[in-house]
Scaffold this active site. Structure first.
Site, mmCIF file in Angstrom:
data_model
loop_
_atom_site.group_PDB
_atom_site.id
_atom_site.type_symbol
_atom_site.label_atom_id
_atom_site.label_comp_id
_atom_site.label_asym_id
_atom_site.label_seq_id
_atom_site.Cartn_x
_atom_site.Cartn_y
_atom_site.Cartn_z
ATOM 1 N N ASP A 1 -30.216 121.312 20.947
ATOM 2 C CA ASP A 1 -30.609 121.568 19.606
ATOM 3 C C ASP A 1 -29.680 120.534 18.286
ATOM 4 O OD1 ASP A 1 -28.166 122.488 19.890
ATOM 5 O OD2 ASP A 1 -29.064 124.650 19.637
ATOM 6 N N ASP B 1 -25.194 115.065 20.920
ATOM 7 C CA ASP B 1 -24.479 116.012 22.041
ATOM 8 C C ASP B 1 -24.105 115.264 23.177
ATOM 9 O OD1 ASP B 1 -25.089 117.857 20.148
ATOM 10 O OD2 ASP B 1 -25.879 119.375 21.528
ATOM 11 N N ARG C 1 -20.848 122.079 13.544
ATOM 12 C CA ARG C 1 -20.531 120.917 14.599
ATOM 13 C C ARG C 1 -20.428 119.742 14.118
ATOM 14 N NH1 ARG C 1 -24.550 123.392 19.329
ATOM 15 N NH2 ARG C 1 -23.996 125.441 19.156
ATOM 16 N N ASP D 1 -32.232 117.342 21.687
ATOM 17 C CA ASP D 1 -31.350 116.520 20.927
ATOM 18 C C ASP D 1 -31.671 115.481 20.397
ATOM 19 O OD1 ASP D 1 -29.251 118.483 21.588
ATOM 20 O OD2 ASP D 1 -28.674 117.366 23.121
#
Ligand SMILES: *[C@@H]1O[C@H](CO)[C@@H](O)[C@H](O)[C@H]1NC(C)=O
Ligand SMILES: *[C@@H]1O[C@H](CO)[C@@H](O)[C@H](O)[C@H]1NC(C)=O
Ligand SMILES: *[C@@H]1O[C@H](CO)[C@@H](O)[C@H](O)[C@H]1NC(C)=O
Ligand SMILES: *[C@@H]1O[C@H](CO)[C@@H](O)[C@H](O)[C@H]1NC(C)=O
Ligand SMILES: *[C@@H]1O[C@H](CO)[C@@H](O)[C@H](O)[C@H]1NC(C)=O
Ligand SMILES: *[C@@H]1O[C@H](CO)[C@@H](O)[C@H](O)[C@H]1NC(C)=O
Length: 359
Positions: free
Chosen positions: A180, A184, A237, A130
């Site tokens: 990824d 996050d 997302r 991330d």
């Protein structure tokens, strides 16, 4: 939500109504910390306030300046190509100078820490991980940053497939979307505000709660406020939440190609005064199915999770996008004060105010 909380910021409304798009919001009114990172049971997020101040311009100095838990404000100047994750301790403000600092190579992990502010930094092209991971951390404010890579390589280019077979468990974690994203937020992290960031040209943006195995760990945590972020040319997302609560207001979505806000696995979202434009197919879903465009799947049609919940506050402008609310929840108000930018001004205010060089 109480209507008294929906005060229109008068100065902001006036500035915007009478001015062209390049006007930025009034700094005092629009850019101060609001949301869960400000008002929460632990107290306001203050970062390095009260501690020493230092300016760093090379990787070694950067890494050592953010280490430890004593309060420190670290001004960051220039471009940094990190060879390993930057791991700030508690009580840190990490602030890009001027038009912003940039990080490539490896991103930032805030782990087991409390009270961290990250502002005015561009983090791009992070392979196998991330841009920012918040893990088991409390009171973090990610503000006025920029996150980007390259959406044309598909959902999983930025996930490693070079992991040896004996590390299958790790591969599964990677494929579950653990490493990824752009920001996050995992493992019971709590009291987070993500504001005024420019997220663009990347597939999976911001996952909150990353594994079924952590349901009990995460439940009751993962309170995140997302406001005035600018998402452009992204895949999925924006954010996707599991097990937690996210208040998503005044964000601008342009060409959010597959699915923007996704609330699943008993997660709750309160969604208000956001604007969706361009080629954006699904603005909001609580249907648990994780679409194939998001993740490698356990079945051809996607990964099945339990549904989440959504509540709608002040009116959103869904533009061309659809919504699919399968369960209305009970997350109808937040325990803090905030001002909504009027819906008709969201697009220009967010375009003008999000990203680097604005604070
Ligand atoms: C953060 O700083 C405050 C004030 O100096 C201190 O009380 C607290 O223990 C620090 N946090 C950690 C995790 O050390
Ligand atoms: C960062 O450093 C790596 C080697 O450590 C190099 O391969 C890469 O090209 C560098 N990236 C940039 C943007 O300078
Ligand atoms: C989470 O962080 C706290 C420090 O803030 C630490 O005491 C605890 O052990 C961490 N938990 C895990 C599971 O790492
Ligand atoms: C919208 O995006 C999807 C996914 O990338 C693509 O298949 C479709 O052709 C795009 N539509 C338009 C009108 O650009
Ligand atoms: C919306 O949710 C329902 C489940 O309630 C599901 O059957 C349907 O396929 C979903 N629609 C889309 C477009 O995902
Ligand atoms: C809100 O809804 C969730 C999911 O149904 C439930 O677990 C929780 O107890 C409810 N909270 C309140 C305060 O009613």
């Amino acid at each position: 939500m109480k209507f008294s909380h929906l005060l229109v910021p008068l100065s902001l409304a006036l500035v915007v109504a009478g001015a062209p798009a390049e006007k930025t919001p009034d700094k005092k009114d629009g850019f101060e910390l609001v949301g869960y990172a400000k008002e929460n049971p632990l107290g306001e997020t203050t970062g390095g306030k009260g501690g020493a101040t230092t300016t760093v311009s090379d990787v070694a100095a950067f890494a050592s300046a953010v280490a430890g838990n004593e309060p420190r404000t670290v001004y960051v100047k220039g471009d940094f190509n990190l060879t390993s994750r930057l791991r700030p301790g508690s009580n840190k403000s990490i602030i890009g100078v001027g038009s912003g600092a940039s990080i490539t190579g490896s991103g930032i992990t805030v782990q087991n820490a409390d009270n961290v502010i990250i502002q005015n930094i561009k983090i791009s092209f992070i392979l196998d991980n991330d841009c920012i991971t918040l893990q088991n951390s409390t009171r973090v404010w990610v503000d006025h940053c920029e996150f980007t890579s390259d959406i044309n390589r598909g959902p999983d280019y930025y996930v490693s497939f070079h992991v040896p077979a004996e590390r299958e468990e790790e591969i599964v974690m990677l494929m579950c979307g653990a490493k990824d994203g752009q920001v996050d937020i995992v493992r019971a992290s709590d009291w987070i505000t993500v504001s005024w960031n420019y997220f663009h040209d990347h597939w999976k943006s911001s996952l909150v709660g990353n594994s079924d195995a952590l349901r009990d760990v995460d439940t009751g945590h993962l309170h995140v406020t997302y406001h005035h972020n600018y998402w452009r040319n992204e895949g999925t997302r924006g954010p996707a939440g599991r097990f937690g609560h996210q208040h998503v207001f005044n964000n601008l979505y342009e060409d959010f190609l597959y699915q923007a806000i996704h609330s699943r696995s008993d997660n709750q979202v309160l969604v208000e005064a956001n604007v969706f434009r361009g080629n954006t197919s699904e603005a909001l879903s609580t249907y648990g199915l994780v679409v194939p465009a998001d993740s490698p799947n356990t079945s051809p049609e996607g990964d099945y999770e339990l549904d989440g919940f959504a509540n709608l506050g002040a009116r959103n402008d869904w533009g061309p996008a659809t919504i699919n609310i399968t369960q209305v929840g009970n997350f109808t108000e937040v325990p803090y004060k905030y001002r909504l930018t009027p819906l008709k001004h969201v697009q220009e205010v967010v375009r003008a105010g999000a990203g680097l060089g604005k604070i």
